[in-house]
Design a protein around this motif. Structure first.
Motif, short mmCIF file in Angstrom:
data_model
loop_
_atom_site.label_atom_id
_atom_site.label_comp_id
_atom_site.label_asym_id
_atom_site.label_seq_id
_atom_site.Cartn_x
_atom_site.Cartn_y
_atom_site.Cartn_z
N SER A 420 5.96 -3.72 3.03
CA SER A 420 5.58 -5.13 3.12
C SER A 420 4.61 -5.41 4.26
O SER A 420 3.92 -6.42 4.26
CB SER A 420 6.83 -6.01 3.27
N ARG A 421 4.54 -4.49 5.21
CA ARG A 421 3.59 -4.68 6.30
C ARG A 421 2.14 -4.52 5.83
O ARG A 421 1.20 -4.93 6.52
CB ARG A 421 3.88 -3.67 7.43
N ASP A 422 1.96 -3.95 4.64
CA ASP A 422 0.62 -3.80 4.07
C ASP A 422 0.25 -4.94 3.12
O ASP A 422 -0.73 -4.83 2.38
CB ASP A 422 0.52 -2.47 3.31
N LEU A 423 1.02 -6.03 3.12
CA LEU A 423 0.80 -7.10 2.16
C LEU A 423 -0.60 -7.67 2.24
O LEU A 423 -1.25 -7.90 1.22
CB LEU A 423 1.84 -8.22 2.35
N ALA A 424 -1.10 -7.92 3.44
CA ALA A 424 -2.43 -8.50 3.57
C ALA A 424 -3.50 -7.63 2.92
O ALA A 424 -4.39 -8.12 2.23
CB ALA A 424 -2.76 -8.74 5.05
N ALA A 425 -3.39 -6.32 3.12
CA ALA A 425 -4.37 -5.40 2.53
C ALA A 425 -4.24 -5.39 1.00
O ALA A 425 -5.26 -5.34 0.28
CB ALA A 425 -4.19 -3.99 3.10
N ALA A 426 -3.01 -5.43 0.50
CA ALA A 426 -2.81 -5.44 -0.95
C ALA A 426 -3.40 -6.69 -1.57
O ALA A 426 -4.01 -6.65 -2.64
CB ALA A 426 -1.33 -5.32 -1.26
N LEU A 427 -3.20 -7.83 -0.90
CA LEU A 427 -3.75 -9.08 -1.41
C LEU A 427 -5.27 -9.03 -1.44
O LEU A 427 -5.91 -9.49 -2.39
CB LEU A 427 -3.27 -10.25 -0.55
#
Length: 432
Positions: A420-427
């Motif tokens: 979940s710490r990679d959410l910004a990149a996934a978005l």
């Protein structure tokens, strides 16, 4: 770690295609509780989301004495009580009966009505739909035929501002400026113009015609969108049924409605508007809402609450809004909570693959920068997901989530999210 990928189109709702229901409707109510991992669940129908202060107090009492203490708002402006004892059914029924929340035991699961929550409070809309709401609910509860509606069938009463008209109801009544109303059926290309006086009765006739036509055609369906034939054919049948009931109806082209996010938080006209993070109201928040109310509360289909405050001065209204904010309710229209939703997830649901609410809260900052709202789901059923443009965040059996950008007119794009710490990149990967 994340990986972008292509994905087939995601239906806008579970009812996007014609289906045949091979079993009865198991939608929970208050007289038939649903067993969940966190205890029994009751869904209390609140037509139009309107509660008197006394009814709000009765619900709070039931939640604290019999359940987990919280009130859980649904996407139809109803209330769920969770964590109930399996043996509390009779006591819960007694409490709700005494508060006037069960006017008909035979109709308690079919009183699904959403209504423009700011109607009559902010000077917008072309008419106050509260008289329609009272008339439709009374007629619904008095109709033996209406008992056969499923617990998922939905009525919408729109005051002309086109807010609840965009929620995909089965029967939509939309006020127009000349005093009449447009009666819409599912996503049919045509609607029916009726007088404002006849509108509530016309809505019930439409629902009964749906039931009769489905029965006659052998269609086991719960909603209009599931019919195995053209919805415009239903429009013609409803027009004939209205004429037989003495209601004049003229064919009109259906009027589209954008899906909205509900009333903005803050002071709007003669009302205080707040958003409830993830739809979960704590006892303290519920007490503050009742304290701020003059006569009633209005729960919205966007998991918010409108508190009418007619006659309350601006300083007192501002003070009440500040107390609601201090209790953890959203009063800032820029809050990222307005862009985040989630199903109940673990530990409340046995089908959920993740604690989606905790993950949604951890990803709140990243969600605030997304171009469309995020909805976190613990499994592929995506219970309670919104209509319109959004990003579906669905837990996978392998762990992590699949993110899918659902945007009208564009091929969906997806990414797998392991952390979940990679959410910004996934978005960024699926929205850029």
């Amino acid at each position: 770690m994340l990986a972008a990928m292509s994905t087939p189109a995601v239906p806008s709702s579970p009812q996007a295609t014609a289906v045949s229901r091979g079993r009865g409707d198991a939608c929970p109510g208050t007289l038939r509780l649903h067993t969940a991992d966190d205890g029994a669940l009751a869904r209390v129908r609140i037509p139009g989301g309107v509660l008197t202060v006394a009814q709000a107090e009765a619900l709070a009492d039931a939640a604290e004495r019999l359940g987990d203490g919280d009130l859980h708002l649904t996407s139809r402006g109803n209330v769920q009580l969770r964590g109930l004892r399996q043996s509390c059914g009779a006591e819960l029924t007694e409490v709700l009966d005494a508060a006037g929340l069960l006017p008909s035991h035979e109709h308690e699961r079919v009183r699904n009505i959403v209504a423009s929550p700011l109607s009559g409070l902010d000077g917008r809309g072309v008419r106050d739909v509260r008289p329609w709401l009272s008339a439709l609910d009374e007629a619904l509860c008095a109709s033996p035929a209406a008992r056969a509606l499923s617990g998922r069938f939905l009525f919408a009463l729109d005051d002309g501002r086109a807010d609840v008209a965009g929620l995909g109801a089965d029967v939509t009544v939309r006020a127009v400026a000349d005093g009449g109303a447009l009666l819409g059926l599912g996503s049919a290309g045509e609607c029916l113009y009726v007088s404002g006086e006849d509108a509530p009765r016309a809505a019930l006739v439409a629902a009964k015609t749906f039931l009769a036509l489905a029965r006659d055609r052998g269609a086991r369906v719960w909603r209009i969108s599931e019919l195995p034939f053209s919805q415009d054919e239903l429009v013609q049948e409803v027009r004939r049924a209205l004429a037989a009931d003495g209601i004049r109806a003229a064919l009109r082209a259906s009027v589209g409605a954008d899906v909205t996010q509900g009333p903005p938080p803050g002071i709007v006209g003669a009302a205080l508007c707040v958003h409830v993070p993830l739809g979960r109201l704590t006892p303290r928040q519920w007490r503050e809402l009742r304290r701020a109310a003059v006569d009633e509360l209005r729960l919205t289909p966007w998991r918010g609450v409108v508190v009418p405050v007619p006659g309350v001065g601006p300083d007192d209204a501002a003070g009440a809004l500040a107390r609601l904010a201090a209790a953890g309710l959203v009063t800032d229209p820029a809050s990222p909570w307005l862009r985040v939703g989630a199903c109940i997830g673990r530990p409340g649901c046995a089908k959920s693959l993740a604690d989606v609410r905790a993950d949604a809260e951890r990803g709140l900052a990243a969600a605030g920068g997304a171009p469309v709202p995020l909805y976190w789901s613990g499994c592929e059923r995506r219970c309670g997901h919104p209509r319109g443009d959004r990003i579906d965040v669905v837990a996978t059996p392998e762990g992590g989530y699949q993110l899918t950008a659902v945007t009208a007119g564009r091929q969906p794009r997806a990414a797998l999210l392991d952390d979940s710490r990679d959410l910004a990149a996934a978005l960024a990967a699926i929205t850029s």
